[in-house]
Design a protein around this motif. Sequence first.
Motif, PDB file in Angstrom:
ATOM      1  N   TYR A 132       0.810  -1.225   0.000  1.00  0.00           N
ATOM      2  CA  TYR A 132       0.000   0.000   0.000  1.00  0.00           C
ATOM      3  C   TYR A 132       0.836   1.265   0.000  1.00  0.00           C
ATOM      4  O   TYR A 132       0.497   2.246  -0.649  1.00  0.00           O
ATOM      5  CB  TYR A 132      -0.935  -0.002   1.221  1.00  0.00           C
ATOM      6  CG  TYR A 132      -1.993  -1.081   1.184  1.00  0.00           C
ATOM      7  CD1 TYR A 132      -2.411  -1.652  -0.013  1.00  0.00           C
ATOM      8  CD2 TYR A 132      -2.586  -1.532   2.361  1.00  0.00           C
ATOM      9  CE1 TYR A 132      -3.373  -2.644  -0.041  1.00  0.00           C
ATOM     10  CE2 TYR A 132      -3.558  -2.529   2.345  1.00  0.00           C
ATOM     11  CZ  TYR A 132      -3.947  -3.079   1.140  1.00  0.00           C
ATOM     12  OH  TYR A 132      -4.902  -4.064   1.116  1.00  0.00           O
ATOM     13  N   GLN A 157      -4.896  -0.906  -2.295  1.00  0.00           N
ATOM     14  CA  GLN A 157      -5.871  -0.415  -1.333  1.00  0.00           C
ATOM     15  C   GLN A 157      -7.093   0.117  -2.087  1.00  0.00           C
ATOM     16  O   GLN A 157      -6.963   0.794  -3.111  1.00  0.00           O
ATOM     17  CB  GLN A 157      -5.238   0.697  -0.500  1.00  0.00           C
ATOM     18  CG  GLN A 157      -6.094   1.214   0.635  1.00  0.00           C
ATOM     19  CD  GLN A 157      -5.357   2.236   1.473  1.00  0.00           C
ATOM     20  OE1 GLN A 157      -4.118   2.270   1.465  1.00  0.00           O
ATOM     21  NE2 GLN A 157      -6.087   3.073   2.193  1.00  0.00           N
ATOM     22  N   ARG A 158      -8.277  -0.211  -1.606  1.00  0.00           N
ATOM     23  CA  ARG A 158      -9.499   0.176  -2.311  1.00  0.00           C
ATOM     24  C   ARG A 158      -9.574   1.687  -2.532  1.00  0.00           C
ATOM     25  O   ARG A 158     -10.013   2.154  -3.578  1.00  0.00           O
ATOM     26  CB  ARG A 158     -10.727  -0.305  -1.519  1.00  0.00           C
ATOM     27  CG  ARG A 158     -12.062   0.077  -2.137  1.00  0.00           C
ATOM     28  CD  ARG A 158     -12.255  -0.592  -3.493  1.00  0.00           C
ATOM     29  NE  ARG A 158     -13.374  -0.029  -4.213  1.00  0.00           N
ATOM     30  CZ  ARG A 158     -14.636  -0.438  -4.075  1.00  0.00           C
ATOM     31  NH1 ARG A 158     -14.924  -1.426  -3.258  1.00  0.00           N
ATOM     32  NH2 ARG A 158     -15.602   0.111  -4.785  1.00  0.00           N
ATOM     33  N   GLU A 159      -9.106   2.447  -1.565  1.00  0.00           N
ATOM     34  CA  GLU A 159      -9.133   3.901  -1.681  1.00  0.00           C
ATOM     35  C   GLU A 159      -8.284   4.375  -2.857  1.00  0.00           C
ATOM     36  O   GLU A 159      -8.658   5.312  -3.573  1.00  0.00           O
ATOM     37  CB  GLU A 159      -8.629   4.535  -0.384  1.00  0.00           C
ATOM     38  CG  GLU A 159      -8.653   6.047  -0.378  1.00  0.00           C
ATOM     39  CD  GLU A 159      -8.108   6.643   0.902  1.00  0.00           C
ATOM     40  OE1 GLU A 159      -7.737   7.824   0.913  1.00  0.00           O
ATOM     41  OE2 GLU A 159      -8.057   5.911   1.913  1.00  0.00           O
ATOM     42  N   ALA A 194     -10.511  -7.453   3.754  1.00  0.00           N
ATOM     43  CA  ALA A 194      -9.305  -7.558   4.577  1.00  0.00           C
ATOM     44  C   ALA A 194      -9.098  -8.973   5.112  1.00  0.00           C
ATOM     45  O   ALA A 194      -7.965  -9.402   5.345  1.00  0.00           O
ATOM     46  CB  ALA A 194      -9.377  -6.565   5.737  1.00  0.00           C
ATOM     47  N   PRO A 201      -5.133  -6.532   6.907  1.00  0.00           N
ATOM     48  CA  PRO A 201      -4.864  -5.089   6.960  1.00  0.00           C
ATOM     49  C   PRO A 201      -6.071  -4.350   7.527  1.00  0.00           C
ATOM     50  O   PRO A 201      -7.133  -4.936   7.727  1.00  0.00           O
ATOM     51  CB  PRO A 201      -4.621  -4.733   5.489  1.00  0.00           C
ATOM     52  CG  PRO A 201      -5.386  -5.761   4.729  1.00  0.00           C
ATOM     53  CD  PRO A 201      -5.320  -7.024   5.545  1.00  0.00           C
ATOM     54  N   VAL A 203      -7.705  -2.070   6.001  1.00  0.00           N
ATOM     55  CA  VAL A 203      -8.552  -1.572   4.914  1.00  0.00           C
ATOM     56  C   VAL A 203      -8.844  -2.707   3.929  1.00  0.00           C
ATOM     57  O   VAL A 203      -8.135  -3.720   3.903  1.00  0.00           O
ATOM     58  CB  VAL A 203      -7.869  -0.413   4.160  1.00  0.00           C
ATOM     59  CG1 VAL A 203      -7.691   0.783   5.063  1.00  0.00           C
ATOM     60  CG2 VAL A 203      -6.518  -0.853   3.593  1.00  0.00           C
ATOM     61  N   SER A 205      -9.226  -4.126  -0.058  1.00  0.00           N
ATOM     62  CA  SER A 205      -8.404  -3.977  -1.255  1.00  0.00           C
ATOM     63  C   SER A 205      -9.253  -4.159  -2.506  1.00  0.00           C
ATOM     64  O   SER A 205     -10.438  -4.494  -2.429  1.00  0.00           O
ATOM     65  CB  SER A 205      -7.265  -5.002  -1.242  1.00  0.00           C
ATOM     66  OG  SER A 205      -6.468  -4.871  -0.082  1.00  0.00           O
TER      67      SER A 205
END
Length: 295
Positions: A132, A157-159, A194, A201, A203, A205
């Motif tokens: 990440y 990371q999805r964000e 996660a 993690p 967050v 993914s």
Amino acid sequence: MAQTIDIANPTRTQAILNEYGLRAKKKFGQNFLTDLNVLHNIVETAEITAEDYVIEIGPGIGALTEQLARSAKKVLAFEIDSQMVEVLADTLKPYDNVKVIENDVLKVDLAKVISEEFGDNAHVKIVANLPYYITTPILIQLLRSNINWDNIVVMMQREVADRLNAAVGTKSYGVLTLTIQYFAQATLAVKVPASSFNPSPNVDSAVVKLTPLKPTTVVENVGKLFGVIKGSFSHRRKSLWNNMLQTYGKDAGTKEQLTVALKSAQIDPAIRAERLNLEQFTQLYLALRDQNLTQ
């Protein structure tokens, strides 16, 4: 060829970690994927065939590498952690089409490595479960490096994944979005919770597939184009004009050149960078170039 129990099997993953006294290292952003369905989806998304040469980044203990090796002609994996390189020598022993290189992918000449390892005109696909903390630099380097690739399939990371196709004017829109738009089409392929990792993690993914695109307007120096874009976003809350003054200078002569360039590109100096699309940035770059201001 394959092991009886997949590396990604949660029980085998834990056994490998125990055997080598391994713990996920935060400095390398390590989390071990233990969901075989996700791994199979990654390989399917990348459309790996027996004719394909694959570059993997950050193989860890080899869970994804193993799945790639079963479908690809050859897998070249870059691993920065020397301890993991020793583990991979053991876990990937059954696969003679895998080569692990202990190096930071950001520090290698990928075009040279591909030519030496795969030959010219090879069908190259890039697959990775990206750490990440370094996702953006790796993506940008891959896209801007002078290599030919059929597709790039990466977990992130999805964000960060949401930033790839962010709309103009949104909080997520920025340099990464524009880099993707110039070089590729991004498609969200798989959402990954996660719970698919050991350790989990904080967050979720996502797996994203990048397909190469030809830019609408080709520039002769992509690095300078993105230098303009990066400078324009240096302070998101400031106007484009203020960021340009900080980048190029505040003397009267430079201000006049900037004024001419902005007028030529038909861009309001008071606008913020996040309100400009790729074509507008390209026109701004060309106008700045004509004023001998690009760096």
